[in-house]
Design a protein around this motif. Structure first.
Motif, PDB file in Angstrom:
ATOM      1  N   ASP A  34      18.297  14.020  47.455  1.00 35.53           N
ATOM      2  CA  ASP A  34      17.722  13.556  48.724  1.00 35.53           C
ATOM      3  C   ASP A  34      18.685  12.624  49.461  1.00 35.53           C
ATOM      4  O   ASP A  34      18.840  12.703  50.685  1.00 35.53           O
ATOM      5  CB  ASP A  34      16.399  12.838  48.474  1.00 35.53           C
ATOM      6  N   THR A  35      19.332  11.738  48.696  1.00 42.18           N
ATOM      7  CA  THR A  35      20.302  10.825  49.306  1.00 42.18           C
ATOM      8  C   THR A  35      21.453  11.597  49.931  1.00 42.18           C
ATOM      9  O   THR A  35      21.899  11.292  51.045  1.00 42.18           O
ATOM     10  CB  THR A  35      20.855   9.855  48.241  1.00 42.18           C
ATOM     11  N   THR A  36      21.921  12.623  49.227  1.00 38.87           N
ATOM     12  CA  THR A  36      23.038  13.424  49.730  1.00 38.87           C
ATOM     13  C   THR A  36      22.664  14.132  51.023  1.00 38.87           C
ATOM     14  O   THR A  36      23.443  14.148  51.989  1.00 38.87           O
ATOM     15  CB  THR A  36      23.490  14.452  48.678  1.00 38.87           C
ATOM     16  N   GLU A  72      31.194  18.007  43.022  1.00 38.31           N
ATOM     17  CA  GLU A  72      31.153  19.432  43.336  1.00 38.31           C
ATOM     18  C   GLU A  72      29.914  20.077  42.730  1.00 38.31           C
ATOM     19  O   GLU A  72      29.270  20.927  43.360  1.00 38.31           O
ATOM     20  CB  GLU A  72      32.416  20.125  42.818  1.00 38.31           C
ATOM     21  N   ASP A  73      29.571  19.673  41.508  1.00 35.52           N
ATOM     22  CA  ASP A  73      28.362  20.181  40.855  1.00 35.52           C
ATOM     23  C   ASP A  73      27.119  19.782  41.644  1.00 35.52           C
ATOM     24  O   ASP A  73      26.201  20.587  41.840  1.00 35.52           O
ATOM     25  CB  ASP A  73      28.289  19.642  39.424  1.00 35.52           C
ATOM     26  N   LEU A  74      27.087  18.558  42.115  1.00 31.32           N
ATOM     27  CA  LEU A  74      25.983  18.101  42.959  1.00 31.32           C
ATOM     28  C   LEU A  74      25.903  18.956  44.227  1.00 31.32           C
ATOM     29  O   LEU A  74      24.813  19.384  44.638  1.00 31.32           O
ATOM     30  CB  LEU A  74      26.184  16.633  43.335  1.00 31.32           C
ATOM     31  N   GLY A  75      27.055  19.226  44.855  1.00 32.48           N
ATOM     32  CA  GLY A  75      27.069  20.022  46.076  1.00 32.48           C
ATOM     33  C   GLY A  75      26.557  21.428  45.863  1.00 32.48           C
ATOM     34  O   GLY A  75      25.774  21.944  46.670  1.00 32.48           O
ATOM     35  N   LEU A  78      22.874  21.374  45.471  1.00 30.15           N
ATOM     36  CA  LEU A  78      22.250  21.175  46.779  1.00 30.15           C
ATOM     37  C   LEU A  78      22.252  22.482  47.582  1.00 30.15           C
ATOM     38  O   LEU A  78      21.296  22.770  48.300  1.00 30.15           O
ATOM     39  CB  LEU A  78      22.995  20.089  47.540  1.00 30.15           C
ATOM     40  N   VAL A  79      23.309  23.263  47.440  1.00 35.33           N
ATOM     41  CA  VAL A  79      23.345  24.587  48.080  1.00 35.33           C
ATOM     42  C   VAL A  79      22.195  25.440  47.559  1.00 35.33           C
ATOM     43  O   VAL A  79      21.464  26.069  48.339  1.00 35.33           O
ATOM     44  CB  VAL A  79      24.685  25.294  47.804  1.00 35.33           C
TER      45      VAL A  79
END
Length: 223
Positions: A34-36, A72-75, A78-79
């Motif tokens: 959510d923060t991202t 990158e894993d978080l990104g 999120l995708v």
């Protein structure tokens, strides 16, 4: 008997603690996502730092790695989270486009734009990062879009007029349809909010979709 009761009670308490820890971990993980999304509303994902995201989620940077292996894993996660929203919107429109063998482009676009307006941050993230600077995130988005195009091609193959089409031709047509829809979403999110602007975008995208469909009717596949 008392010993048995105590053992059972202790086990129940342990299960509750494990559930509590699991719930707390999931809450923190979601807070990072959510923060991202909040941070990338007006900037690129590549400009974010692990420290900044961790601080926004209320954890120390070292705790980040309990949830994601890297930024990158978080990104990519999120995708996947954002694509579920997009795929749901496009899937509704896709069903409408093929349900009677004759697409209803206007209704399909109305469905898509309604989803966009209800979850703009995630759509904005997908549109911006589709051609962004983080390779893993860009690749994840394009992979998801290719998968969706293949799903659409399968649906198109069920239309009686298209049953003789080659798979490559169906996927090309599906790519065109998805590209038009994604471009319409990007234009909507980049709009200046003027009255009637969204309706103009829908009319233009509708015309583009109808042209593709009409062209499909005249296309002759190789025998």
């Amino acid at each position: 008997m008392a010993s048995s009761k105590n053992s059972g009670g202790s086990g129940g308490s342990g299960d509750a603690r494990r559930r509590s820890r699991a719930e707390k971990k999931e809450e923190t993980r979601q807070a990072l996502l959510d923060t991202t999304i909040e941070l990338v509303d007006d900037r690129s994902f590549g400009s974010l730092s692990l420290r900044e995201v961790s601080r926004g989620a209320g954890i120390v940077p070292t705790a980040f790695y309990r949830h994601f292996a890297s930024m990158e894993d978080l990104g990519v996660t999120l995708v996947e989270d954002s694509m579920r929203v997009l795929r749901r919107a496009l899937r509704e429109g896709r069903r409408d486009m093929v349900k009677s063998g004759m697409p209803s482009a206007r209704e399909s676009l109305d469905i898509l734009f309604r989803h966009v307006r209800s979850d703009e941050a995630k759509f904005r993230f997908l549109i911006r990062e589709q051609h962004g600077g983080v390779t893993e995130v860009r690749r994840a988005i394009n992979t998801e879009l290719r998968l969706f195009s293949r799903e659409l091609a399968i649906d198109l193959a069920r239309i009686p007029a298209l049953v003789r089409w080659e798979a490559d031709d169906l996927e090309t047509a599906a790519d065109l349809i998805v590209t038009i829809m994604m471009t319409a979403v990007a234009d909507l999110l980049d709009g200046d909010g003027r009255s009637g602007a969204a309706d103009q975008l829908i009319r233009r995208a509708e015309k583009q979709l109808v042209m593709v469909i009409l062209g499909m009717g005249q296309w002759k596949t190789d025998d």
